[in-house]
Design a protein around this motif. Structure first.
Motif, PDB file in Angstrom:
ATOM      1  N   VAL A   1      34.038  -0.563 -26.295  1.00 29.06           N
ATOM      2  CA  VAL A   1      34.594   0.266 -27.373  1.00 29.06           C
ATOM      3  C   VAL A   1      33.889   1.620 -27.350  1.00 29.06           C
ATOM      4  CG1 VAL A   1      35.131   0.405 -29.822  1.00 29.06           C
ATOM      5  CG2 VAL A   1      34.848  -1.830 -28.761  1.00 29.06           C
ATOM      6  N   ASP A   2      34.648   2.678 -27.420  1.00 28.64           N
ATOM      7  CA  ASP A   2      34.129   4.039 -27.415  1.00 28.64           C
ATOM      8  C   ASP A   2      33.361   4.293 -28.725  1.00 28.64           C
ATOM      9  OD1 ASP A   2      35.441   7.104 -26.280  1.00 28.64           O
ATOM     10  OD2 ASP A   2      34.229   6.932 -28.095  1.00 28.64           O
ATOM     11  N   ALA A   3      32.125   4.802 -28.619  1.00 28.07           N
ATOM     12  CA  ALA A   3      31.252   4.959 -29.783  1.00 28.07           C
ATOM     13  C   ALA A   3      31.759   6.025 -30.737  1.00 28.07           C
ATOM     14  CB  ALA A   3      29.844   5.321 -29.320  1.00 28.07           C
ATOM     15  N   ASN A   4      32.642   6.878 -30.251  1.00 30.46           N
ATOM     16  CA  ASN A   4      33.187   7.928 -31.076  1.00 30.46           C
ATOM     17  C   ASN A   4      34.537   7.516 -31.675  1.00 30.46           C
ATOM     18  OD1 ASN A   4      34.872  10.951 -30.387  1.00 30.46           O
ATOM     19  ND2 ASN A   4      33.598  10.540 -32.168  1.00 30.46           N
ATOM     20  N   GLN A   5      35.395   6.942 -30.842  1.00 32.01           N
ATOM     21  CA  GLN A   5      36.739   6.582 -31.308  1.00 32.01           C
ATOM     22  C   GLN A   5      36.810   5.263 -32.049  1.00 32.01           C
ATOM     23  OE1 GLN A   5      39.688   6.727 -28.297  1.00 32.01           O
ATOM     24  NE2 GLN A   5      39.238   8.826 -27.711  1.00 32.01           N
TER      25      GLN A   5
ATOM     26  N   ALA B   1      28.973  10.489 -31.412  1.00 34.91           N
ATOM     27  CA  ALA B   1      28.922   9.026 -31.326  1.00 34.91           C
ATOM     28  C   ALA B   1      28.415   8.454 -32.641  1.00 34.91           C
ATOM     29  CB  ALA B   1      27.998   8.609 -30.191  1.00 34.91           C
ATOM     30  N   ASP B   2      29.022   7.366 -33.072  1.00 36.00           N
ATOM     31  CA  ASP B   2      28.597   6.723 -34.307  1.00 36.00           C
ATOM     32  C   ASP B   2      28.573   5.203 -34.097  1.00 36.00           C
ATOM     33  OD1 ASP B   2      28.036   5.964 -36.854  1.00 36.00           O
ATOM     34  OD2 ASP B   2      29.660   7.098 -37.804  1.00 36.00           O
ATOM     35  N   PRO B   3      27.607   4.730 -33.286  1.00 33.71           N
ATOM     36  CA  PRO B   3      27.599   3.311 -32.932  1.00 33.71           C
ATOM     37  C   PRO B   3      27.471   2.377 -34.139  1.00 33.71           C
ATOM     38  CG  PRO B   3      25.665   4.431 -32.030  1.00 33.71           C
ATOM     39  CD  PRO B   3      26.556   5.477 -32.576  1.00 33.71           C
ATOM     40  N   GLU B   4      26.716   2.821 -35.171  1.00 31.03           N
ATOM     41  CA  GLU B   4      26.569   2.011 -36.403  1.00 31.03           C
ATOM     42  C   GLU B   4      27.931   1.612 -36.938  1.00 31.03           C
ATOM     43  OE1 GLU B   4      23.951   1.398 -38.638  1.00 31.03           O
ATOM     44  OE2 GLU B   4      22.518   1.969 -37.083  1.00 31.03           O
ATOM     45  N   ARG B   5      28.772   2.650 -37.051  1.00 34.69           N
ATOM     46  CA  ARG B   5      30.075   2.452 -37.641  1.00 34.69           C
ATOM     47  C   ARG B   5      30.959   1.543 -36.775  1.00 34.69           C
ATOM     48  NH1 ARG B   5      33.685   7.450 -38.986  1.00 34.69           N
ATOM     49  NH2 ARG B   5      35.687   6.395 -38.843  1.00 34.69           N
ATOM     50  N   VAL B   6      30.875   1.745 -35.445  1.00 29.99           N
ATOM     51  CA  VAL B   6      31.669   0.903 -34.552  1.00 29.99           C
ATOM     52  C   VAL B   6      31.201  -0.552 -34.658  1.00 29.99           C
ATOM     53  CG1 VAL B   6      32.372   0.534 -32.175  1.00 29.99           C
ATOM     54  CG2 VAL B   6      32.095   2.859 -33.035  1.00 29.99           C
ATOM     55  N   GLU B   7      29.885  -0.731 -34.820  1.00 31.70           N
ATOM     56  CA  GLU B   7      29.371  -2.099 -34.988  1.00 31.70           C
ATOM     57  C   GLU B   7      29.924  -2.747 -36.251  1.00 31.70           C
ATOM     58  OE1 GLU B   7      25.265  -1.369 -32.499  1.00 31.70           O
ATOM     59  OE2 GLU B   7      25.130  -1.698 -34.665  1.00 31.70           O
ATOM     60  N   SER B   8      30.030  -1.949 -37.321  1.00 33.06           N
ATOM     61  CA  SER B   8      30.601  -2.499 -38.559  1.00 33.06           C
ATOM     62  C   SER B   8      32.055  -2.890 -38.344  1.00 33.06           C
ATOM     63  CB  SER B   8      30.556  -1.467 -39.695  1.00 33.06           C
ATOM     64  OG  SER B   8      29.249  -1.022 -39.873  1.00 33.06           O
ATOM     65  N   GLN B   9      32.798  -2.049 -37.623  1.00 37.82           N
ATOM     66  CA  GLN B   9      34.204  -2.368 -37.335  1.00 37.82           C
ATOM     67  C   GLN B   9      34.304  -3.676 -36.558  1.00 37.82           C
ATOM     68  OE1 GLN B   9      35.819   0.939 -35.151  1.00 37.82           O
ATOM     69  NE2 GLN B   9      35.957   2.261 -36.952  1.00 37.82           N
ATOM     70  N   ILE B  10      33.431  -3.816 -35.565  1.00 40.34           N
ATOM     71  CA  ILE B  10      33.473  -5.021 -34.725  1.00 40.34           C
ATOM     72  C   ILE B  10      33.186  -6.259 -35.566  1.00 40.34           C
ATOM     73  CG2 ILE B  10      32.211  -6.220 -32.863  1.00 40.34           C
ATOM     74  CD1 ILE B  10      32.161  -3.540 -31.374  1.00 40.34           C
TER      75      ILE B  10
ATOM     76  N   ARG C   1      24.590  -1.163 -26.887  1.00 43.47           N
ATOM     77  CA  ARG C   1      24.933   0.260 -26.900  1.00 43.47           C
ATOM     78  C   ARG C   1      24.597   0.871 -25.550  1.00 43.47           C
ATOM     79  NH1 ARG C   1      22.473   2.500 -32.600  1.00 43.47           N
ATOM     80  NH2 ARG C   1      23.440   0.944 -33.970  1.00 43.47           N
ATOM     81  N   ILE C   2      25.590   1.499 -24.922  1.00 45.16           N
ATOM     82  CA  ILE C   2      25.336   2.072 -23.596  1.00 45.16           C
ATOM     83  C   ILE C   2      25.958   3.452 -23.426  1.00 45.16           C
ATOM     84  CG2 ILE C   2      25.411  -0.243 -22.556  1.00 45.16           C
ATOM     85  CD1 ILE C   2      28.090   0.763 -21.200  1.00 45.16           C
ATOM     86  N   SER C   3      25.527   4.126 -22.376  1.00 46.85           N
ATOM     87  CA  SER C   3      26.281   5.265 -21.879  1.00 46.85           C
ATOM     88  C   SER C   3      26.575   4.952 -20.414  1.00 46.85           C
ATOM     89  CB  SER C   3      25.468   6.553 -21.978  1.00 46.85           C
ATOM     90  OG  SER C   3      26.061   7.521 -21.138  1.00 46.85           O
ATOM     91  N   ALA C   4      27.839   4.672 -20.147  1.00 48.73           N
ATOM     92  CA  ALA C   4      28.204   4.345 -18.767  1.00 48.73           C
ATOM     93  C   ALA C   4      28.037   5.581 -17.894  1.00 48.73           C
ATOM     94  CB  ALA C   4      29.638   3.848 -18.713  1.00 48.73           C
ATOM     95  N   LYS C   5      28.261   6.737 -18.498  1.00 49.97           N
ATOM     96  CA  LYS C   5      28.169   7.977 -17.739  1.00 49.97           C
ATOM     97  C   LYS C   5      26.737   8.214 -17.258  1.00 49.97           C
ATOM     98  CE  LYS C   5      29.397  12.808 -18.291  1.00 49.97           C
ATOM     99  NZ  LYS C   5      29.971  13.738 -19.278  1.00 49.97           N
TER     100      LYS C   5
END
Ligand code: GTP
Length: 603
Positions: free
Chosen positions: A103-107, A139-148, A161-165
């Motif tokens: 999941v994209d940390a921003n979207q 990036a807002d990983p906290e928020r994405v974690e809540s969504q998950i 939490r990663i950066s594939a790039k």
């Protein structure tokens, strides 16, 4: 290799969330490819994939990974993200025990994240949530974690939490694959049993089948039987690393390829089971056939190209088993086929692959969804051997007099978007005859909406329109939801009084005027001026419901040359001739080939 040191997994995600980039990093860390700038998205091998920047085919790679003094064999299957290619995802999943859900940390969570999650969840696979692109400023990983946590009920602590790039934490992903995904249940002492989950055609060696070994082992030269046809072959074997790497043996739990000398592409059935000649096994359940959502006619530009196009289509459908093919013919276009696709992008990609990989030039007719008619005429019922018929070709649209009811396919669509776009999205859905089923907030700013849509309202340009009205923030996915009653009629398009078979469409009765008008307008824009006047008309039966006119024009390219320079003259003539190749002649009128698909778009 011991089975408990094997892990089979795939990467699933919404489009552009970074699957292919993560796959590159995993290949690098495990030494399968060198770390250079050139090795970008190495698993996207096809030209269309590189040009469009999307994955359309699932790809396999075997990686060797050492962890706490143990060697592991990790089989990675990269899958496409776009809704039109979800069939690839469901097949890949059947060869795996776990998935990385990116999941994209921003979207955050998007429509295909949800759809793909459920594919994996229903198959009872281990799911490792990976939040990618943490290097992005927004990036807002906290928020994405809540969504998950909220949407998938997965504890936030399980997210990586990663950066594939940049490669950040990618090592942790590999560790999680080893720790959290179970090894395949495949017993080395069982008889050899392999699932054919994909295949492709190689110009030099014939059919290459991608297999997952559910039991036993096979060695080079063994006599192998295909359960589906009962034919016997002798195989060459190997692993994808990610290029083909021949081996002497394949073992239970492994994923690799077998080149068995199949000459005819039809011999390689996706979902087939392979076993040894002397040890027959019960066949694996295989796959549900893909359900085509969009149909279109495909014809050679010239009938002399028919045999070439036939073999190109056969080979390409081998590599893409979700395409259905039926022979078809038409008065205007001669012999051809009616093909079924999972969506319009799928159809465009198939078309592009035919041109790029097989150098084939085709005419594609206006796409249509599979309508149904319940017949009332005893004669027709007898002819069709039943009351209900499916109509995938407007030319075969049965007349109202012989029909008691028409039906259209409907789908359940899921839209995820920031709540500031809710109003706009709702009114667009209404204008497309959608019925709202559900709406929930997945966090304080994002909503998930469910709508029942008539399939023909979304198939051509819904996704593009949704993207543009939400500045790219909304995402969309859909699943089949059966059929509903509809008022349908057939509409013809005439050029200078001559009906154009490629442009005939089936439309909703109360949409006929607006659709006819917009098709005429689009054709007016698409068809270049010619030496004579062109009348474009939309008609229902003998009644004309819309008309546009293209004025005559002297298309004299040579006028620009002022007589003199002969090479320049030749160049211009050549250019004009090349332009004409992309045209189809209807009566005397030249129509650009891509007009047939584009006329139905509303944007
Ligand atoms: P499809 O195959 O089309 O479904 O896309 P995908 O999920 O494979 O995405 P891909 O790996 O092609 O990445 C999409 C875009 O995101 C590319 O432009 C990548 O360079 C970029 N990207 C991927 N990972 C990261 C990351 O960790 N950080 C940043 N900033 N960009 C990333």
């Amino acid at each position: 290799f011991n089975v408990d040191k094997i892990r089979n997994f795939c990467i699933i995600a919404h489009i552009d969330h970074g699957k292919s980039t993560l796959a590159d990093r995993l290949l690098e860390i495990t030494g399968a490819i060198a770390k250079t700038e050139k090795n970008k998205q190495v698993l996207d091998k096809l030209q269309v994939e590189r040009e469009r920047g999307i994955t359309v085919k699932a790809q396999t790679a075997s990686l060797f990974y050492s962890h706490q003094g143990q060697q592991y064999l990790l089989n990675l299957i990269d899958t496409p993200g776009h809704v039109d290619f979800s069939y690839e995802v469901s097949r890949s999943i059947s060869a795996c025990q776990g998935v990385l859900l990116i999941v994209d940390a921003n979207q955050g969570i998007q429509a295909q994240t949800v759809a793909n999650f459920y594919l994996a969840f229903e198959a009872q696979l281990a799911i490792i949530p990976v939040i990618n692109k943490i290097d992005l400023r927004n990036a807002d990983p906290e928020r994405v974690e809540s969504q998950i946590e909220k949407v998938f009920d997965i504890p936030r602590e399980e997210c990586i939490r990663i950066s594939a790039k940049l490669g950040t934490n990618v090592e942790k992903v590999l560790q999680a694959v080893v720790d959290r995904i179970p090894p395949p249940v495949a017993c080395p002492s069982d008889p050899f049993k392999a699932l054919v989950f994909d295949s492709s055609f190689d110009h030099y060696r014939g059919v290459v089948t991608n297999v997952a070994l559910f039991g036993g082992q096979v060695k080079k030269g063994d006599r192998i039987v295909s359960a589906y046809l009962g034919k016997t072959y002798e195989g060459e074997l190997g692993l994808f690393r990610p290029d083909e790497h021949p081996t002497q043996k394949l073992y239970a739990g492994q994923v690799g390829y077998i080149i068995a000398g199949m000459k005819d592409v039809k011999e390689a059935q996706i979902g087939d089971t392979l076993h040894l000649q002397e040890r027959p096994v019960e066949a694996l359940p295989g796959f549900k056939p893909a359900k085509a959502m969009v149909f279109a006619g495909m014809y050679p530009m010239d009938q002399s190209e028919y045999p070439g196009l036939r073999s190109a289509i056969e080979r390409l459908t081998l590599n893409d088993s979700s395409v259905t093919v039926q022979r078809d013919s038409s008065l205007a276009l001669g012999a051809g086929w009616r093909l079924g696709f999972l969506g319009l992008l799928h159809m465009e990609v198939f078309n592009q692959r035919l041109e790029q990989e097989y150098n084939a030039s085709v005419i594609v007719t206006a796409p249509t969804v599979p309508y149904k008619a319940i017949l009332s005429s005893a004669k027709l019922i007898k002819e069709h051997g039943g009351k209900e018929i499916t109509i995938v070709n407007p030319a075969q649209f049965p007349d109202k007099a012989a029909v008691s009811e028409y039906l259209e396919p409907v789908v359940l669509g899921t839209i995820l978007a920031p709540d500031s776009y809710t109003g706009k999205i709702m009114s667009m859905c209404l204008s497309r005859r959608a019925i709202q089923k559900n709406i929930v907030y997945i966090d304080d700013q994002r909503v998930m909406m469910k709508y029942l849509f008539p399939l023909n309202e979304i198939v051509v340009d819904f996704y593009d329109q949704l993207k543009s009205l939400s500045s790219g923030y909304a995402s969309f996915d859909y699943e089949n939801a059966g059929y509903q009653t509809a008022e349908l009629i057939k509409m013809d398009i005439l050029l200078n009084g001559k009906p154009v078979e490629e442009l005939a469409t089936i439309v909703q009765r109360d949409r006929a005027y607006s659709t006819g008008k917009s098709m005429c307008e689009r054709l007016k824009d698409a068809i270049p001026r010619q030496m004579f006047e062109i009348a474009i008309q939309a008609a229902i039966g003998s009644k004309i419901i819309a008309r546009e006119t293209i004025k005559a024009y002297r298309n004299n390219v040579l006028a620009k040359c002022y007589g003199g320079d002969i090479t320049r003259k030749m160049k211009l003539l050549k250019k004009q001739a090349e332009g004409k190749k992309k045209m189809r002649l209807i009566g005397r009128v030249e129509v650009p080939k891509d007009a047939f698909i584009n006329v139905l778009k509303r944007l």
